[in-house]
Design a protein around this motif. Structure first.
Motif, mmCIF file in Angstrom:
data_model
loop_
_atom_site.group_PDB
_atom_site.id
_atom_site.type_symbol
_atom_site.label_atom_id
_atom_site.label_comp_id
_atom_site.label_asym_id
_atom_site.label_seq_id
_atom_site.Cartn_x
_atom_site.Cartn_y
_atom_site.Cartn_z
ATOM 1 N N CYS A 79 7.095 54.818 41.006
ATOM 2 C CA CYS A 79 7.672 56.145 41.325
ATOM 3 C C CYS A 79 8.744 56.503 40.302
ATOM 4 C CB CYS A 79 8.275 56.154 42.725
ATOM 5 S SG CYS A 79 7.079 55.990 44.064
ATOM 6 N N GLN B 271 8.801 59.722 37.704
ATOM 7 C CA GLN B 271 9.933 60.659 37.659
ATOM 8 C C GLN B 271 10.452 60.785 36.222
ATOM 9 O OE1 GLN B 271 11.419 62.400 40.503
ATOM 10 N NE2 GLN B 271 12.132 63.569 38.740
ATOM 11 N N LEU C 93 15.136 61.138 41.083
ATOM 12 C CA LEU C 93 14.323 60.554 42.152
ATOM 13 C C LEU C 93 15.176 60.238 43.374
ATOM 14 C CD1 LEU C 93 11.427 59.388 42.863
ATOM 15 C CD2 LEU C 93 12.320 57.162 42.167
ATOM 16 N N TYR C 94 16.392 59.742 43.132
ATOM 17 C CA TYR C 94 17.199 59.219 44.241
ATOM 18 C C TYR C 94 18.074 60.262 44.922
ATOM 19 C CZ TYR C 94 15.361 54.674 43.133
ATOM 20 O OH TYR C 94 14.495 53.615 42.952
ATOM 21 N N ILE D 38 16.478 61.710 48.023
ATOM 22 C CA ILE D 38 16.428 60.699 49.086
ATOM 23 C C ILE D 38 17.773 60.653 49.800
ATOM 24 C CG2 ILE D 38 16.135 58.246 49.594
ATOM 25 C CD1 ILE D 38 14.290 58.025 47.198
ATOM 26 N N SER E 44 9.490 67.030 43.563
ATOM 27 C CA SER E 44 10.550 66.123 44.010
ATOM 28 C C SER E 44 10.288 65.623 45.418
ATOM 29 C CB SER E 44 11.903 66.838 44.027
ATOM 30 O OG SER E 44 12.475 66.826 42.761
ATOM 31 N N SER F 30 9.890 61.741 45.689
ATOM 32 C CA SER F 30 10.995 61.072 46.379
ATOM 33 C C SER F 30 10.537 60.617 47.761
ATOM 34 C CB SER F 30 12.208 62.005 46.487
ATOM 35 O OG SER F 30 12.723 62.278 45.207
#
Lengths: 327, 327
Positions: free
Chosen positions: A144, A148, B30-31, B34, B105, B109
């Motif tokens: 993942c 990204q 990516l984070y 989340i 996204s 994510s």
């Protein structure tokens, strides 16, 4: 000892049988795209790597087949979701899932595939199953991350070679490495050998992806499968483009940026012009050297594994086949 | 013994701390979604249920906190992807992830969250971890099946009550049941008790979702949170609409179908008209009876668990709180 072809047959048969089982479940709208995706074919490289690694330590590979299947289902899950994100309409000469079914189908059936891969993996009766699950999960997160980074690179003109190599390590190499290490772990191999196989997979994966970059521009239309020049048309930040941008003269840089920014152009003209700049800069040779560099590192990792040469032969052969010089 | 409030605090603190850790990782693109999703709040019902179940058999709940977190991260993953599929722009009064960031996204994510939930679950040092992983995986696949059924129902006018109940069992109830059973399994409870808790969760979940259907039409705007009548406007095949269609006279049926097919209308007028038909048909009472039916079944499952009454008290209280009569 199994040959690569024997393992491919075992996996293909298992995929067909599992795919049929899935199609018998409800709701069919969830399972049909999964079956369609699994039966699309492909080289089944990752499950073969897993079984080859398992076979280094265990005569009978059948106990590891569910794990091999898990890796292939996971790989196909990433294709489903990546194809939505990348707006790719065709894969292996067939419509992608989000085109043939719908975007919602590709999202949800993809999700179900991710979990189905765990279901298959947990079927393996190994005392080191939890370790394999940890490795698989860590790898899935890294994949993942790689996707990204790849998407982020689209909007950047300052991607460095190191950033690029890290991206392909995450997006491509870790899953090959995970396949090999998972096979070793499930067969209860030592941590040392498992890690040597992991490094073999990382370097093989880097070499393999760099070769893919090369073939996309310099490959033979007949054997490559995809249309030559696709990366150039999409302004993809490949090893070739990044190196070209880094090494270009001012005039070459201007020309490259012009082609990247142009919205109306004749495709063949753009491919020819950019390929021309690559040739002027010796980018082809640079990439070939990098492919060789990682391939040699991969081979060295495999040679370091303390097992009889004859046992490692199928793995060596597969690596050679993957990196056959088609350019 | 922990109270529900104490457990909520433990989970909230853990989520904040883990969310911060995730934000320190790359790629931040990516984070960040989340972390945004995890810090959106909510009742943290599922992780509380897991810890309550664990606490039935173990004084110290801390070893089960990663598993509780796993369930919450999984639940939030489903929200990310469901919100794309359902084209929902707002959740808990904030923009949904695909609106605030992008659809890509929310897909990617979300995927990373699904794997992150396994990463947290595998942190639990229980000798029955593999059993918990199997349960979690089975549940995750069922949740996907439930979402697919829910989407399929959009295009059907002949959904039966039984089909509807099976859909909400998969989409909502199994995750509550899994939370409870996973807590029991990780605490090494007997199969019998683990299954009683699972059945408690299924019936609690059915009751809870049916109550949600009821409140969406007959609830109090002030306490419900969402806008009253949303299901009616979206022609959602809820327990109310399905029963209304089944019990309607010819005239009522025609009126219902007219409202469903109309593309131009005043929202309040449609809500009032459809609610009016529900009232004529006694649908509210029918739904209330069904809520009570499953709630009583849930309570009976809990009572059957062979543990001291005082130990089961927090679970009983939470169930009562979830099913408080707000209609």
């Amino acid at each position: 000892m199994y040959s690569v072809e024997e393992l491919q047959k075992i996996i293909e048969a298992e995929i067909i049988s599992r795919s049929k089982q899935l199609l018998e479940q409800n709701p069919v709208e969830l399972y049909e795209p999964i079956s369609y995706s699994l039966e699309m074919g492909g080289k089944r490289l990752r499950p073969v790597l897993l079984l080859l690694a398992y076979n280094l330590f265990s005569e009978d590979v059948i106990p590891a087949v569910p794990a091999a299947l898990a890796i292939e289902v996971f790989h196909n899950f990433t294709l489903l979701h990546d194809d939505i994100m990348d707006k790719a309409d065709v894969r292996r000469n067939r419509q992608t899932v989000h085109v043939k079914f719908s975007e919602n189908s590709a999202i949800l059936s993809g999700d179900a595939m991710a979990f189905q891969s765990y279901k298959y993996l947990v079927e393996c009766k190994s005392k080191r199953l939890v370790e394999a699950l940890e490795l698989f999960t860590k790898t899935a997160i890294e994949v993942c991350e790689g996707q990204q980074f790849d998407m982020d690179f689209e909007n950047r003109m300052d991607v460095t070679v190191d950033e690029y190599l890290e991206m392909i390590r995450l997006k491509t190499a870790v899953l090959l490495a995970c396949s090999l290490k998972a096979g070793a772990v499930l067969a209860n191999a030592s941590a040392e050998v498992a890690n040597q196989l992991y490094e073999f997979g990382i370097n093989l994966g880097l070499s393999f992806q760099l070769q893919d970059d090369l073939l996309d521009t310099f490959g033979d239309q007949k054997t490559f499968g995809k249309k030559i020049g696709g990366d150039i048309l999409a302004n993809k930040k490949t090893f070739l483009l990044i190196n070209a941008l880094e090494n270009a003269s001012e005039a070459q840089n201007t020309e490259l940026l012009n082609w990247i920014e142009k919205s109306v152009f004749h495709p063949d003209e753009k491919i020819e012009a950019v390929t021309g700049i690559y040739k002027q800069l010796g980018i082809k040779q640079l990439a070939e050297e990098k492919v060789d560099f990682y391939f040699k590192k991969a081979v060295a990792c495999l040679e370091a594994v303390q097992l009889e040469d004859v046992i490692k032969q199928p793995l060596r052969e597969l690596a050679n086949k993957m990196l056959i010089r088609r350019h």
